[in-house]
Each structure stands twice: as C-alpha cells, then as structure tokens.
Design a protein around this motif. Structure first.
Motif, PDB file in Angstrom:
ATOM      1  N   ALA A  10       0.863  -1.184   0.000  1.00 37.21           N
ATOM      2  CA  ALA A  10       0.000   0.000   0.000  1.00 37.21           C
ATOM      3  C   ALA A  10       0.896   1.229   0.000  1.00 37.21           C
ATOM      4  O   ALA A  10       1.378   1.656   1.051  1.00 37.21           O
ATOM      5  N   ILE A 157      -3.163   5.410   3.312  1.00 39.03           N
ATOM      6  CA  ILE A 157      -2.833   4.024   2.970  1.00 39.03           C
ATOM      7  C   ILE A 157      -3.944   3.014   3.252  1.00 39.03           C
ATOM      8  O   ILE A 157      -3.826   1.868   2.832  1.00 39.03           O
ATOM      9  N   THR A 158      -5.004   3.432   3.938  1.00 38.73           N
ATOM     10  CA  THR A 158      -6.153   2.536   4.069  1.00 38.73           C
ATOM     11  C   THR A 158      -7.405   3.345   4.355  1.00 38.73           C
ATOM     12  O   THR A 158      -7.343   4.500   4.776  1.00 38.73           O
ATOM     13  N   ALA A 176     -10.083   2.242  -3.543  1.00 33.04           N
ATOM     14  CA  ALA A 176      -8.828   1.987  -2.839  1.00 33.04           C
ATOM     15  C   ALA A 176      -7.750   1.543  -3.819  1.00 33.04           C
ATOM     16  O   ALA A 176      -6.603   2.017  -3.752  1.00 33.04           O
ATOM     17  N   ARG A 177      -8.100   0.663  -4.720  1.00 33.19           N
ATOM     18  CA  ARG A 177      -7.116   0.167  -5.681  1.00 33.19           C
ATOM     19  C   ARG A 177      -6.701   1.272  -6.649  1.00 33.19           C
ATOM     20  O   ARG A 177      -5.520   1.380  -7.008  1.00 33.19           O
ATOM     21  N   SER A 181      -4.295   2.396  -2.496  1.00 38.29           N
ATOM     22  CA  SER A 181      -4.540   2.239  -1.069  1.00 38.29           C
ATOM     23  C   SER A 181      -5.097   0.838  -0.791  1.00 38.29           C
ATOM     24  O   SER A 181      -5.022  -0.056  -1.629  1.00 38.29           O
ATOM     25  N   THR A 182      -5.638   0.663   0.417  1.00 35.09           N
ATOM     26  CA  THR A 182      -6.213  -0.620   0.818  1.00 35.09           C
ATOM     27  C   THR A 182      -7.533  -0.375   1.539  1.00 35.09           C
ATOM     28  O   THR A 182      -7.839   0.754   1.945  1.00 35.09           O
TER      29      THR A 182
END
Length: 279
Positions: A10, A157-158, A176-177, A181-182
């Motif tokens: 990420a 990052i998430t 997210a993708r 990110s996640t």
C-alpha cells in the motif's frame, strides 16, 4: 504457507492482513487480549481515542514482549478533534497514552465542519511532526475518500470501513485500488452473524473450518485487511488459524453473493455524506 503478517503493498507500506481489533473492549480486557493476540501471532493491533483503551492497549503490547518494530499499530482521531491544532493535540495525547508512536493514524469518520481540506492538512502535519508514521481514513465513502486524497501530500494508505459478506463495498474496493490504497474491514464477521450462515457452514465443512474462518479467508484472499476482535483467547486463536487453506473461485463468488441491501450493521455517517450505492 502464505505469510500471515503481510498484505499487498500500500504505497510502499506493508500492512498485516489480519489484525486484532479492540472496539468495545474495556481497558483491562483490552490489555489482556492484546497481549494474548500478540502471543498467538497477530502483528497488527487496532484501537482509537474514542475507545478509551489506548493506554492499556499500549500496556498489552509491552506485556507481550514482542519487539515494537514487529507490530503494526493503528489508532484514530475522533471527529471532535478535526480542527487544525486540535487534531495534532489529540495525536500527541494518543501517542502518550499508547507509550509509542502509532504506525497509522486515521480520521475516524468524515465531517464537513471543519473543512475537509483543513483536517487532512492537519493530519499531514501530525505525520510531519513524527506523531505517526502513516495516515489514512475510516468510514469514508468513495467520493470522500478520493476528495481527501486530493488534499493529502502523503498517501492515505487505508480506508477502514464495515465490511463482511452481507455488505457489498465494491465501489470502495475499486477506489482503494485506484488510489494505490487498501480497505480494512471492521466487523468482518458481521458481529457474529456469519456463524449461522448456511453457505459459509457448507464451505467450511469442505475445508474443516468454521464459518468465521471461511469469512476471514474470503477477505484476505481479496487483499482486504480484517481486524476481528474477541474477548476470548479460543476465538482469537480460531480467527488467526486461516493460513492453511485456500478458497476456490466458485466458493469466493458464492460468499460474495451473500451481500444484501440491508446488510449494514453500524451507520453513524454524517448526513452531508452518502454511502456508495450497493453494487
């Protein structure tokens, strides 16, 4: 066997796929269960200022004897502290309570007041001051997720959101993708509801696993981080024991088809935002 402590990259950060959550854990229970989880093998611990257990979460980490650099620790900024200055002060308080700088600091829910730009820039400032290593979000719909990243110098990052087989979050997963990110799933076992789900029971029998283990495997196979919580050592061990089997493509699809329009269990979203339409 897959490594149970690392997820897909990420933005250059490795976040353990399976974590241990501490929502609704009383302080003494949080201390005991964090230590227990780390002894079992978990290397990702999640808490928040509003949970009122950061101090004992930090104590549980130290009790475990696991080196701090082997643990990924997340906490969250509460919405009442989103103004510039207030946010940094809460970040300082959280680090002091934990007895360590967290690896990840999240905005707990999106708010329009103060302006999101102010809040995200304050979050970046907290990172620049060394009050966290990384930053991210929690409970942000996909449009707000994209907006927040637009204001952020550092990668978010998430995005930690409710996610389980009964709730489709495809737009959030895709966002997210897109952003590199996640997604992190809270209430990944639908607050225990998966235990009685016939589809999960049937799939579990095939692999000699429980419905909860099947659900967590379904999540991590998608690269989604899961943070189940428990007050029982036996359940924490069960939840961690998901690394010795693989779900097939048809099994993954059957679980995904359990999503329904009324699947959301917890909704405290500010009315100025809207959840993504169910896929």
């Amino acid at each position: 066997m897959p490594n149970p402590t690392v997820t897909a990259d990420a933005a250059g950060v490795q976040i353990p796929l399976l974590g241990f959550g501490t929502w609704q854990l009383e302080p003494d229970v949080a201390r005991h269960m964090v230590r227990t989880a780390l002894e079992i093998g978990y290397r990702h611990i999640d808490t928040a200022w509003i949970y009122k257990n950061e101090k004992t979460v930090g104590e549980g980490i130290r009790d475990s004897g696991v080196p701090r650099d082997q643990i990924f620790l997340t906490t969250k900024i509460w919405v009442a502290h989103f103004a510039d200055g207030n946010l940094q002060r809460q970040a300082e308080e959280s680090a002091e309570s934990l007895g360590t700088v967290p690896d990840l600091l999240l905005l707990h829910w999106p708010k329009r007041t103060p302006a999101m730009e102010e809040t995200v820039r304050a979050l970046n400032d907290a990172r620049a001051r060394g009050l966290t290593k990384h930053i991210g979000l929690s409970n942000f719909p996909s449009a707000a997720f994209e907006e927040a990243q637009g204001y952020s110098d550092a990668p978010l990052i998430t995005n930690q959101v409710e996610h389980h087989p009964y709730l489709s979050n495809r737009p959030l997963i895709d966002m997210a993708r897109t952003l590199g990110s996640t997604l992190t799933a809270w209430s990944p076992l639908a607050q225990g509801k998966v235990a009685d789900e016939a589809v999960l029971i049937e799939i579990g029998r095939t692999h000699s696993k429980t419905p909860g283990q099947v659900t967590l495997r379904w999540l991590v196979q998608q690269g989604i981080i899961a943070i189940p919580r428990s007050t029982r050592e036996s359940r924490a061990r069960e939840n961690f024991n998901i690394w010795d089997f693989q779900l097939g493509g048809e099994e993954m699809q059957r679980i995904s088809r359990l999503a329904r329009s009324d699947g959301r269990l917890g909704d405290w979203l500010d009315p100025s935002f809207q959840w993504d339409a169910a896929a």
